[in-house]
Design an enzyme around this catalytic site. Structure first.
Site, PDB file in Angstrom:
ATOM      1  N   HIS A 132       0.884  -1.165   0.000  1.00 50.09           N
ATOM      2  CA  HIS A 132       0.000   0.000   0.000  1.00 50.09           C
ATOM      3  C   HIS A 132       0.928   1.222   0.000  1.00 50.09           C
ATOM      4  CE1 HIS A 132      -2.767   2.888   1.953  1.00 50.09           C
ATOM      5  NE2 HIS A 132      -3.741   2.086   1.603  1.00 50.09           N
ATOM      6  N   ASP A 208       3.545  -3.706   8.187  1.00 51.24           N
ATOM      7  CA  ASP A 208       2.258  -3.038   8.028  1.00 51.24           C
ATOM      8  C   ASP A 208       1.171  -4.098   8.234  1.00 51.24           C
ATOM      9  OD1 ASP A 208      -0.161  -2.153   6.996  1.00 51.24           O
ATOM     10  OD2 ASP A 208       0.670  -1.370   5.131  1.00 51.24           O
ATOM     11  N   GLN A 211      -4.191  -4.726   7.281  1.00 53.04           N
ATOM     12  CA  GLN A 211      -5.180  -5.683   6.773  1.00 53.04           C
ATOM     13  C   GLN A 211      -5.089  -7.020   7.496  1.00 53.04           C
ATOM     14  OE1 GLN A 211      -7.498  -4.859   4.800  1.00 53.04           O
ATOM     15  NE2 GLN A 211      -6.738  -2.947   3.961  1.00 53.04           N
ATOM     16  N   LYS A 234     -10.099   0.085  10.969  1.00 55.48           N
ATOM     17  CA  LYS A 234     -10.333  -1.126  10.174  1.00 55.48           C
ATOM     18  C   LYS A 234     -10.699  -2.311  11.071  1.00 55.48           C
ATOM     19  CE  LYS A 234      -7.005   0.012   6.513  1.00 55.48           C
ATOM     20  NZ  LYS A 234      -7.793   0.680   5.480  1.00 55.48           N
ATOM     21  N   CYS A 374      -4.799   2.637  -3.446  1.00 60.38           N
ATOM     22  CA  CYS A 374      -3.541   3.148  -2.895  1.00 60.38           C
ATOM     23  C   CYS A 374      -2.387   2.177  -3.114  1.00 60.38           C
ATOM     24  CB  CYS A 374      -3.674   3.474  -1.411  1.00 60.38           C
ATOM     25  SG  CYS A 374      -4.961   4.653  -1.079  1.00 60.38           S
TER      26      CYS A 374
END
Lengths: 416, 124
Positions: A132, A208, A211, A234, A374
């Site tokens: 991303h 990261d 997700q 999220k 993104c």
């Protein structure tokens, strides 16, 4: 896999998630939307909305300042979420949890606080084509500013990370930035292995987990990462509260991102001293309400059980992959095995622009995301300008997937 | 929304009109970062009149249909008339209601953006 009701062993039955019951906790579903865009932001349960509302009704005051009762209560509420977050990702201590606004702020904090200080001319940052923009642009800028090399590991045609290439790119790097789950392909790189390779090469590893953290248990000790960032919004929490985990000794040595109030120990006319970690990274009044909401969100997720959520998502992704393959001209991006992808499926339909797909799906109240999500370098690598993405979470049902498939059949008919 | 996806819109998307480059012409390229739509507008101007107008690019059905109709609309117009062309002209060409769809509105107005850019940057 189909289970006959009577044949289900009790342990298995406990693991099933009752999405229909869970949905009742989410007031937004009263609007009739079929929400398949949780990868962009999740919906919020009543319990989180009420936690925020109750904070304002009963404790509203600034944290770490006032000495009156509700100010102490606000501070305790805020700091208790830090402890909760630490145990949520199995950090060693609450001091390793920095509240940010989101994953992007977490990456920038590391870029400025660690990168600006430690990255030099001739240095190297390694990342991957899966990323991303959040886990790509800050490192690209850092490398440019410092005259360092910016190395991007390739992906395979199936959409998996090319581990051999990453291993090559890690050589000579002082920082490796990788996502735990891609927001487009769903690919889940082996972060534990990557952290080990990074360390073998003397590099730190930034993960990261935007997700990943919403539905897969994170264990930073076992993963071995040096930094890990995720966004509360999220994972059922309000906008404005995210987490950056950093290893204690590294945080100690890092510079703040923002300077001013809250982050100081002493200020003199000619110099200032910074507060202890993590407070030196939290300048200014934080989003106390959102952090309180994050605490309620983590409680909600823990009581539903992350493993149950993950199993539920995999079932839905499997069904989605099946139903989408019925659509003529539809191509699925990323790995075919639901066990190897996160809770999302991105796809293209030949002859129909993704923007038109999501606009037409919206007519049936089906909410999906279209665009480059993104991740422009990844889309360029895949040879598509944009894609459509459907993502699921604990509140989605098989009926939602049916609605998606039916709506896509209409698109197919209209553009045939 | 389905009113947006009228048959003629989809037909123009599949078989655009006035698609292609014009050699030795004035041109301007614009893009819409939210969806990646991209349009290049070509104008052949002689004696202050648009002799020919074409476009190239890719994007959603709305932007492509709009460009097809818009290039036809500005053909034969004088530069003075062009400077008066606006949003309402594009919307009446498209004959769809986008008042509740601000993001789709940007797609529809992309050819107009290209014209404005061309008038401002390319022509003196």
């Amino acid at each position: 896999m189909m289970w006959r009701k009577g044949a289900m062993p009790p342990t298995w039955r406990e693991k099933m998630l009752d999405a229909k019951k869970i949905r009742k906790d989410f007031p937004v579903f009263d609007t009739g939307i079929i929400y398949l865009d949780s990868a962009a932001t999740s919906q919020k349960p009543r319990q989180v909305i009420e936690a925020v509302s109750n904070f304002y009704k009963t404790k509203n005051s600034n944290v770490a300042r006032g000495l009156y009762r509700i100010a102490e209560e606000a501070t305790m509420a805020y700091e208790s979420v830090r402890k909760k977050a630490a145990s949520f990702i199995n950090a060693r201590e609450a001091g390793e949890i920095i509240f940010t606004r989101n994953t992007t702020e977490g990456a920038n904090l590391v870029m400025r606080g660690w990168g600006e200080k430690n990255m030099g001319k001739g240095g190297k940052v390694a990342t991957t084509m899966l990323e991303h923009h959040t886990n790509f642009v800050p490192w690209q800028v850092l490398a440019k500013r410092k005259g360092a090399e910016f190395a991007v590991a390739e992906i395979t045609d199936e959409g998996l990370l090319d581990e051999a290439d990453l291993e090559q790119k890690i050589r000579g790097a002082s920082l490796v930035a990788v996502s735990a789950a891609s927001n487009v392909l769903g690919t889940m790189p082996d972060t534990k292995k990557i952290c080990r390779i990074a360390h073998d090469n003397g590099a730190l590893c930034f993960v990261d987990a935007a997700q990943y953290a919403p539905s897969i248990p994170v264990n930073v000790k076992e993963m071995g990462c040096d930094f890990l960032a995720f966004s509360g919004h999220k994972m059922l929490a309000p906008f404005g509260a995210g987490v950056l985990y950093g290893r204690h000794d590294i945080l100690e040595d890092m510079d703040p991102l923002l300077y001013g109030s809250e982050m100081i120990r002493e200020v003199h006319p000619d110099h200032s001293e910074w507060a202890e970690i993590p407070h030196k990274f939290e300048a200014g009044t934080p989003a106390v309400d959102a952090v309180v909401g994050l605490g309620a969100a983590m409680d909600y997720l823990s009581s539903a059980g992350l493993e149950n959520i993950r199993n539920h998502e995999m079932e839905l992704v499997k069904l989605m992959l099946e139903r989408l393959s019925e659509i003529k001209g539809l191509e699925i991006l990323g790995p075919e095995d639901p066990g190897r992808r996160g809770a999302l499926v991105a796809f293209t339909v030949e002859g129909v622009h993704p923007h038109d797909i999501s606009a037409m799906l919206s007519e049936d109240n089906v909410c999906v995301r279209s665009g480059h999500h993104c991740a422009m370098p990844l889309h360029t690598r895949l040879g598509v300008a944009a894609s459509t993405r459907a993502s699921v979470y604990l509140y989605n049902t098989k009926e939602d997937i049916d609605a998606l498939a039916e709506s896509l059949h209409k698109v197919e008919k209209l553009f045939k | 929304m389905e009113e947006i996806y009228q048959e003629y819109i989809i037909e123009l998307y599949k078989n655009p009109r006035n698609y292609g480059e014009i050699p030795d012409s004035e041109r301007a390229e614009v893009s819409n970062p939210t969806c990646g739509d991209r349009i290049t507008l070509f104008l052949k101007i002689r004696d202050g009149i648009v002799q020919n107008a074409k476009f190239t690019g890719h994007g959603c059905a709305i932007s492509q249909a709009s460009a097809s109709l818009f290039t036809g609309f500005i053909r034969g117009k004088s530069l003075e008339e062009l400077s008066g062309v606006g949003k309402e002209d594009v919307l009446s060409l498209l004959r769809i209601d986008l008042s509740r769809n601000p993001t789709r509105m940007r797609c529809a107005l992309l050819p107009l953006d290209a014209l404005k850019k061309l008038l401002k940057d390319v022509l003196p």
